[in-house]
Design a protein around this motif. Structure first.
Motif, PDB file in Angstrom:
ATOM      1  N   ILE A 238      -3.889  -3.339  -8.866  1.00 30.67           N
ATOM      2  CA  ILE A 238      -3.709  -4.448  -7.938  1.00 30.67           C
ATOM      3  C   ILE A 238      -4.970  -4.558  -7.092  1.00 30.67           C
ATOM      4  O   ILE A 238      -5.310  -3.633  -6.354  1.00 30.67           O
TER       5      ILE A 238
ATOM      6  N   GLU B 221       5.719  -5.624  -1.141  1.00 32.68           N
ATOM      7  CA  GLU B 221       6.072  -6.711  -2.051  1.00 32.68           C
ATOM      8  C   GLU B 221       5.854  -6.390  -3.523  1.00 32.68           C
ATOM      9  O   GLU B 221       6.575  -6.913  -4.391  1.00 32.68           O
ATOM     10  N   GLN B 222       4.860  -5.519  -3.839  1.00 35.30           N
ATOM     11  CA  GLN B 222       4.518  -5.320  -5.247  1.00 35.30           C
ATOM     12  C   GLN B 222       4.762  -3.898  -5.763  1.00 35.30           C
ATOM     13  O   GLN B 222       4.864  -3.699  -6.971  1.00 35.30           O
TER      14      GLN B 222
ATOM     15  N   ILE C  44       1.160  -5.397   0.293  1.00 34.12           N
ATOM     16  CA  ILE C  44       1.146  -5.095  -1.137  1.00 34.12           C
ATOM     17  C   ILE C  44       2.168  -4.001  -1.460  1.00 34.12           C
ATOM     18  O   ILE C  44       2.925  -4.094  -2.440  1.00 34.12           O
TER      19      ILE C  44
END
Length: 253
Positions: free
Chosen positions: A63, A98-99, A95
């Motif tokens: 990411i 959410e990811q 990040i």
């Protein structure tokens, strides 16, 4: 939300400089995080991807996080760095939430060792102190650029019984009297030794240590300064980024 964040020291850049502990730490990472510093420094991300290709599990995820802008010549350096770190932490927190998600494992591949002139551990401490994250931080040490430098030049970092002073180019002129016998200098884009060292001092300089692009120059400051400046300028223009370090040794009277 429980998340594990690993800071994995990867050495100065060569894939073979990773420790077995670092390789083991990559095995169950859900997402490797990378701060994107723009096209000029895309080679830094490419170097990390090469390390992941060698050592990360198949199907690994990366990411990329846009690095917040930073004033390189602020009136208050410490305040600007703290502001920049806080902006980075805000992006990383989003990040992670959410990811990566609850129960996930994320990791940063940190140049050299996370404890030596790197901000990632401070940012991790900021994240761990936030109420909305239950963050477990793990730190895996790495080969430092200082040890890679001395190994590449096949030297001991100090003479018998002498101390070593580790500093940055920005602070080189502030080295206390008596601490300048052996100085390892990092983060020196301006090659500050040109203005602080005596011509008879000795310097061991290295860039891209442990990689195919490695450059090593050593000698009397008065003899090799121009060579170092030229080599650094050419390499940065050709590759697009540079990481270098040097050992500066005061000549005994």
């Amino acid at each position: 939300m429980r998340i594990t964040l690993r800071l994995i020291g990867i050495g100065p850049g060569g894939p073979r400089q990773l420790t077995l502990q670092a390789i083991d730490a990559m095995a169950d990472v859900d997402a490797f995080l990378a701060l994107d510093k723009g096209a000029v420094k895309s080679g830094l991300l490419d170097a990390r991807r090469e390390i992941l290709e060698h050592h990360a599990p198949q199907g690994y995820s990366v990411i990329e996080i846009p690095d917040p802008p930073r004033d390189r010549h602020p009136a208050d350096y410490d305040a600007e760095v703290r502001r920049w770190h806080a902006a980075r932490a805000d992006l990383i927190a989003r990040i992670l939430t959410e990811q990566v998600g609850d129960g996930g494992v994320a990791a940063f591949l940190v140049w050299g060792d996370p404890a030596l002139y790197d901000s990632t551990l401070r940012i991790a401490d900021d994240l761990a102190a936030r109420d909305d994250l239950e963050l477990s931080v793990e730190v895996i040490p790495g080969v430092t650029s200082a040890s890679a430098l001395t190994a590449a030049h096949r030297i001991v970092a100090h003479r018998i019984g002498e101390p070593i002073h580790i500093t940055t180019g920005r602070r080189l002129a502030d080295t206390p009297a008596g601490a300048d016998g052996n100085q390892i200098v990092m983060l020196d884009a301006d090659l500050a030794f040109r203005h602080t060292a005596d011509a008879d001092d000795h310097i061991w300089w290295g860039a891209y240590l442990g990689t195919p692009d490695e450059i090593l120059i050593e000698g009397r400051v008065g003899d090799v300064t121009d060579t170092i400046v030229a080599a650094r300028t050419e390499a940065r223009e050709r590759i697009g980024w540079i990481m270098d370090i040097y050992l500066l040794r005061k000549t005994r009277s």
